[in-house]
Design a protein around this motif. Sequence first.
Motif, PDB file in Angstrom:
ATOM      1  N   GLY A  27      24.333 -31.587  -5.428  1.00 51.51           N
ATOM      2  CA  GLY A  27      25.635 -30.962  -5.237  1.00 51.51           C
ATOM      3  C   GLY A  27      25.751 -30.300  -3.879  1.00 51.51           C
ATOM      4  O   GLY A  27      26.793 -30.400  -3.203  1.00 51.51           O
ATOM      5  N   ILE A  28      24.689 -29.614  -3.455  1.00 50.53           N
ATOM      6  CA  ILE A  28      24.706 -28.972  -2.138  1.00 50.53           C
ATOM      7  C   ILE A  28      24.763 -30.019  -1.030  1.00 50.53           C
ATOM      8  O   ILE A  28      25.444 -29.824  -0.010  1.00 50.53           O
ATOM      9  N   VAL A  29      24.080 -31.145  -1.226  1.00 50.24           N
ATOM     10  CA  VAL A  29      24.156 -32.240  -0.243  1.00 50.24           C
ATOM     11  C   VAL A  29      25.597 -32.748  -0.140  1.00 50.24           C
ATOM     12  O   VAL A  29      26.120 -32.965   0.967  1.00 50.24           O
ATOM     13  N   ILE A  30      26.254 -32.925  -1.290  1.00 50.44           N
ATOM     14  CA  ILE A  30      27.670 -33.347  -1.280  1.00 50.44           C
ATOM     15  C   ILE A  30      28.527 -32.310  -0.565  1.00 50.44           C
ATOM     16  O   ILE A  30      29.425 -32.646   0.225  1.00 50.44           O
ATOM     17  N   TYR A  31      28.261 -31.046  -0.827  1.00 51.39           N
ATOM     18  CA  TYR A  31      28.985 -29.932  -0.184  1.00 51.39           C
ATOM     19  C   TYR A  31      28.857 -30.013   1.336  1.00 51.39           C
ATOM     20  O   TYR A  31      29.856 -29.874   2.060  1.00 51.39           O
ATOM     21  N   LEU A  79      27.993 -31.490  -9.555  1.00 48.47           N
ATOM     22  CA  LEU A  79      28.295 -32.185  -8.299  1.00 48.47           C
ATOM     23  C   LEU A  79      29.746 -31.953  -7.901  1.00 48.47           C
ATOM     24  O   LEU A  79      30.050 -31.677  -6.731  1.00 48.47           O
ATOM     25  N   ALA A  80      30.643 -32.086  -8.871  1.00 45.95           N
ATOM     26  CA  ALA A  80      32.064 -31.904  -8.579  1.00 45.95           C
ATOM     27  C   ALA A  80      32.368 -30.473  -8.150  1.00 45.95           C
ATOM     28  O   ALA A  80      33.170 -30.245  -7.237  1.00 45.95           O
ATOM     29  N   SER A  81      31.733 -29.500  -8.795  1.00 47.63           N
ATOM     30  CA  SER A  81      31.996 -28.092  -8.470  1.00 47.63           C
ATOM     31  C   SER A  81      31.606 -27.782  -7.028  1.00 47.63           C
ATOM     32  O   SER A  81      32.342 -27.096  -6.301  1.00 47.63           O
ATOM     33  N   TRP A  82      30.455 -28.299  -6.577  1.00 47.36           N
ATOM     34  CA  TRP A  82      30.053 -28.079  -5.183  1.00 47.36           C
ATOM     35  C   TRP A  82      31.004 -28.806  -4.226  1.00 47.36           C
ATOM     36  O   TRP A  82      31.322 -28.293  -3.144  1.00 47.36           O
ATOM     37  N   GLY A  83      31.458 -29.987  -4.619  1.00 48.37           N
ATOM     38  CA  GLY A  83      32.414 -30.699  -3.784  1.00 48.37           C
ATOM     39  C   GLY A  83      33.723 -29.934  -3.634  1.00 48.37           C
ATOM     40  O   GLY A  83      34.293 -29.857  -2.538  1.00 48.37           O
ATOM     41  N   LEU A  84      34.207 -29.341  -4.724  1.00 47.21           N
ATOM     42  CA  LEU A  84      35.434 -28.547  -4.667  1.00 47.21           C
ATOM     43  C   LEU A  84      35.246 -27.337  -3.756  1.00 47.21           C
ATOM     44  O   LEU A  84      36.171 -26.942  -3.030  1.00 47.21           O
TER      45      LEU A  84
END
Length: 578
Positions: free
Chosen positions: A260-264, A545-550
Amino acid sequence: MYLLQTLQEFGRFLRDSEWLVNACCTVLRFVFPVLALWILVRCISSLLRFRKEPEIWGWLTLPDGTLLPVTHWENLIGRANSCDIVVDYPTLSKSHAVLTRYDDGSWSISDIGGRGGVAVNGKSESFCAINFGDVISLGGVEMSLEPVTQEDREEGYLERTKAGRRVRPAPTLLLLTLFQLLTAFELGLNIDLQGVGTVLLDFAALIALEWLLFFGLKALRRSGYEIETMAFFLITIGFATISSGNPGLLTKQLICVVIGIVIYLILGWLLRDLERAKKFRYVAAVGGIGLLLATIVFGTEIYGAKNWIFIGGFSIQPSELAKLCFIFVGASTMDRIVTKRNLISFIAYSAVVCLLLALMSDFGTALVFFTAFLVIAFLRSGSFAAVSLIVTATGFAGSLLLSVKPYIKRRFEAWGHAWDYAQTSGYQQVCAMMCIASGGLFGLGLGNGWLKYVAASDTDLVFAFVSEEWGLLVALMMVVCIAAIAFFVVRSASVARSSFYTIGACAAATILVVQTILNVFGTVDLLPLTGVTFPFVSNGGSSMLASWGLLAFIKAADTRQNASFAVRLSREGEEIHE
């Protein structure tokens, strides 16, 4: 390994002293709410104490010598009071042109159908790059774009709120680290010995991860770390619920936090260049539809909704990642917002997304998408009437669905009457409400709850799970976290640099808030139980994953000095304005 064995031996010693264990747990029940409140007060006060001062990127000089400040990267010029730059000359249309600044400091002007058109240096243009000093004619009114002076730049630099200046993020992160260490300590006292090693290692990894991200952003000269700290606070509570119910799942959730942090960070890189982000919209549009189509074809139905894909020993919920694609498609720049064709295209795209979710019978997620769509549609059109018409049409479609989807109708039958259906469709909510009551204000202690034996306790019912073990005070602080982030987004929207960032951040905040409302109110029977997760807290990799992306969209829209992904920084850490 030696340290871990030492900790396990220490844990065995404490467990043999039952009175000492009880004393420690009793003290921690009261310490946790105090620490949590201290962490949140520091984060929220830092976020909300910023002044909403506009940034000046240039000046528009009118024929009479009047200087109008250019305060956004995209500026609607016209006679209407709703325009960013109001030029009150009768020959101009109410919305005449859009003046745009790009990441590299270049400028352009676009004719959006204004009466009399647009001319640059005497030549009519529908779209044209411009330089400082060029003569711009709008409806026959000549004006020029002038740069900000060094004095203006220095004055703006001194006046603007500097992220993390008044409330330093490092001490707040130290408090969070203490909170996490105490959480792991209490879990070690109360859960099975077989899971203690996993819990201690995963909490240690989480602490290392949050400090690594902190120093990484600091190396990039980003001084704001409040929303990340609140995210890690929520993740800590989520880790505790997983450890209490099934410690074996904790490592998988930790891996999802890392991804998730990588996606962020990847999204932050994309959003740093607005032109790059706009091009990615087309990839996101195809990707979002592709994710949902893949779910329809390869998905597995669970609890009436076909929204999971199983690959080996892993599962993924593609609709969670489709939220990020949806926001990319919905966010738009001012020159496109004023074009009706683009709004109609977005409405059509949204209709296809909601139809695919309906085919999957994932109506909880469809409701989240629809609410985000309403926010984006309003921000792009500014029309309450159009949004009201869409809501009415959707309400009619929803009533038809109740007649063709019996299991949804049964959920609505139990809504508000969970106790009448305590042995059937209302069983989970009845258990959840009893556990909330038994937890009181300070909880029963980590690992001591009963709700963990009920299905979906660490996902759909996680608010009740936290209320039972941590107490209602800490559970409400989770809600305050999400509400504070959303309030910060709304408050800073009026001084946002680009409509792309504004729409993206508002849509992201809407999704976080709606998911929180559906999760909390569904748990206590104020709304139907829809199976929607609590951001960052509920067990589930796709949701994480979605939460970090948001969060990346929210970070990009942060207008505080040296806080956003969107603005380039000099070697000294100052924002480069041109």
